[in-house]
Design a protein around this motif. Structure first.
Motif, PDB file in Angstrom:
ATOM      1  N   SER A  91      69.157  32.931  28.677  1.00  0.00           N
ATOM      2  CA  SER A  91      69.364  33.344  29.941  1.00  0.00           C
ATOM      3  C   SER A  91      70.140  34.715  29.977  1.00  0.00           C
ATOM      4  O   SER A  91      70.645  34.819  28.809  1.00  0.00           O
ATOM      5  CB  SER A  91      70.061  32.693  30.626  1.00  0.00           C
ATOM      6  N   SER A  92      70.118  35.221  31.051  1.00  0.00           N
ATOM      7  CA  SER A  92      71.058  36.387  31.350  1.00  0.00           C
ATOM      8  C   SER A  92      72.409  36.309  30.847  1.00  0.00           C
ATOM      9  O   SER A  92      73.115  37.282  30.540  1.00  0.00           O
ATOM     10  CB  SER A  92      70.755  37.222  32.626  1.00  0.00           C
ATOM     11  N   SER A  93      73.087  35.308  31.089  1.00  0.00           N
ATOM     12  CA  SER A  93      74.307  34.805  30.650  1.00  0.00           C
ATOM     13  C   SER A  93      74.747  34.720  29.354  1.00  0.00           C
ATOM     14  O   SER A  93      75.629  34.494  29.052  1.00  0.00           O
ATOM     15  CB  SER A  93      74.668  33.611  31.523  1.00  0.00           C
ATOM     16  N   GLY A  94      73.427  34.749  28.343  1.00  0.00           N
ATOM     17  CA  GLY A  94      73.589  34.282  27.034  1.00  0.00           C
ATOM     18  C   GLY A  94      73.353  32.989  26.661  1.00  0.00           C
ATOM     19  O   GLY A  94      73.547  32.614  25.434  1.00  0.00           O
ATOM     20  N   ASN A  95      73.137  32.042  27.656  1.00  0.00           N
ATOM     21  CA  ASN A  95      73.100  30.580  27.265  1.00  0.00           C
ATOM     22  C   ASN A  95      71.553  30.494  26.710  1.00  0.00           C
ATOM     23  O   ASN A  95      70.683  31.022  27.221  1.00  0.00           O
ATOM     24  CB  ASN A  95      73.296  29.770  28.599  1.00  0.00           C
ATOM     25  N   LEU A  96      71.594  29.676  25.671  1.00  0.00           N
ATOM     26  CA  LEU A  96      70.129  29.038  25.122  1.00  0.00           C
ATOM     27  C   LEU A  96      69.487  28.287  26.176  1.00  0.00           C
ATOM     28  O   LEU A  96      70.031  27.328  26.314  1.00  0.00           O
ATOM     29  CB  LEU A  96      70.443  28.517  23.674  1.00  0.00           C
ATOM     30  N   GLY A  97      68.195  28.825  26.447  1.00  0.00           N
ATOM     31  CA  GLY A  97      67.495  28.161  27.308  1.00  0.00           C
ATOM     32  C   GLY A  97      66.450  27.077  26.651  1.00  0.00           C
ATOM     33  O   GLY A  97      66.398  25.989  27.064  1.00  0.00           O
ATOM     34  N   ALA A  98      66.016  27.570  25.550  1.00  0.00           N
ATOM     35  CA  ALA A  98      65.422  26.635  24.522  1.00  0.00           C
ATOM     36  C   ALA A  98      64.869  27.446  23.068  1.00  0.00           C
ATOM     37  O   ALA A  98      64.955  28.566  23.379  1.00  0.00           O
ATOM     38  CB  ALA A  98      63.885  26.235  25.251  1.00  0.00           C
ATOM     39  N   SER A  99      64.419  26.551  22.380  1.00  0.00           N
ATOM     40  CA  SER A  99      64.001  27.140  20.998  1.00  0.00           C
ATOM     41  C   SER A  99      63.022  26.133  20.269  1.00  0.00           C
ATOM     42  O   SER A  99      63.172  25.153  20.725  1.00  0.00           O
ATOM     43  CB  SER A  99      65.499  27.151  20.213  1.00  0.00           C
ATOM     44  N   THR A 100      62.067  26.929  19.431  1.00  0.00           N
ATOM     45  CA  THR A 100      61.316  26.002  18.943  1.00  0.00           C
ATOM     46  C   THR A 100      61.066  26.815  17.240  1.00  0.00           C
ATOM     47  O   THR A 100      61.195  27.737  17.053  1.00  0.00           O
ATOM     48  CB  THR A 100      60.012  25.807  19.592  1.00  0.00           C
ATOM     49  N   GLU A 101      60.489  26.079  16.604  1.00  0.00           N
ATOM     50  CA  GLU A 101      60.348  26.254  15.170  1.00  0.00           C
ATOM     51  C   GLU A 101      58.968  26.382  15.011  1.00  0.00           C
ATOM     52  O   GLU A 101      57.997  25.728  15.520  1.00  0.00           O
ATOM     53  CB  GLU A 101      60.869  25.351  14.058  1.00  0.00           C
TER      54      GLU A 101
END
Length: 147
Positions: free
Chosen positions: A81-91
């Protein structure tokens, strides 16, 4: 591997995004791409399924700009997100031939009746149409970053 721009017959997806009134996350200049892999983020589209959107979901399109096959095993795609928080990730898994695209579908917006596409992989990132960043990495090594 799929390419959204080819599947939908669109010459330039960026023009479509601009015409929609949404702001897409723009790709980083080629000079920032990791030449050791040739894998880059060619498109990032947030705000899918929202008012004025052209597609019913968000997506990230990867491209192999090298002359060699690139393994996707161990490569991850992440949205922040714009605040730097991880929204999601995938391999990711598999491989990408020279000149091929790989489409990672993200979250659907409220309007599921908008045009859809078939992705090579999916994850549940609800990407902003105006802010945020997308990263591809191999382990702790960032391959490309947009946003």
């Amino acid at each position: 591997m799929r390419t959204l721009t080819k599947k939908l017959g669109i010459v330039a997806l960026s023009a479509t995004v601009a015409a929609s009134g949404l702001t897409a996350i723009t790709p980083a200049p080629a000079a920032q791409a990791a030449p050791s892999t040739g894998l880059v983020i060619s498109e990032a589209y947030g705000g899918g399924g929202n008012g004025g959107a052209k597609f019913n979901q968000d997506f990230i399109e990867l491209y192999n700009l090298s002359d060699a096959e690139v393994s996707l095993d161990g490569v991850s795609v992440s949205y922040y997100s714009s605040s730097g928080n991880l929204g999601a990730s995938t391999e990711l898994t598999g491989s990408l031939q020279p000149g091929e695209h790989y489409l990672v579908g993200a979250a659907y917006g409220a309007n599921r009746d908008l045009p859809a596409f078939e992705a090579d992989a999916t994850f549940n990132a609800a990407m902003s149409g105006s802010k945020g960043s997308v990263e591809i990495a191999s382990g702790d090594t960032v391959i490309d970053l947009v946003g």
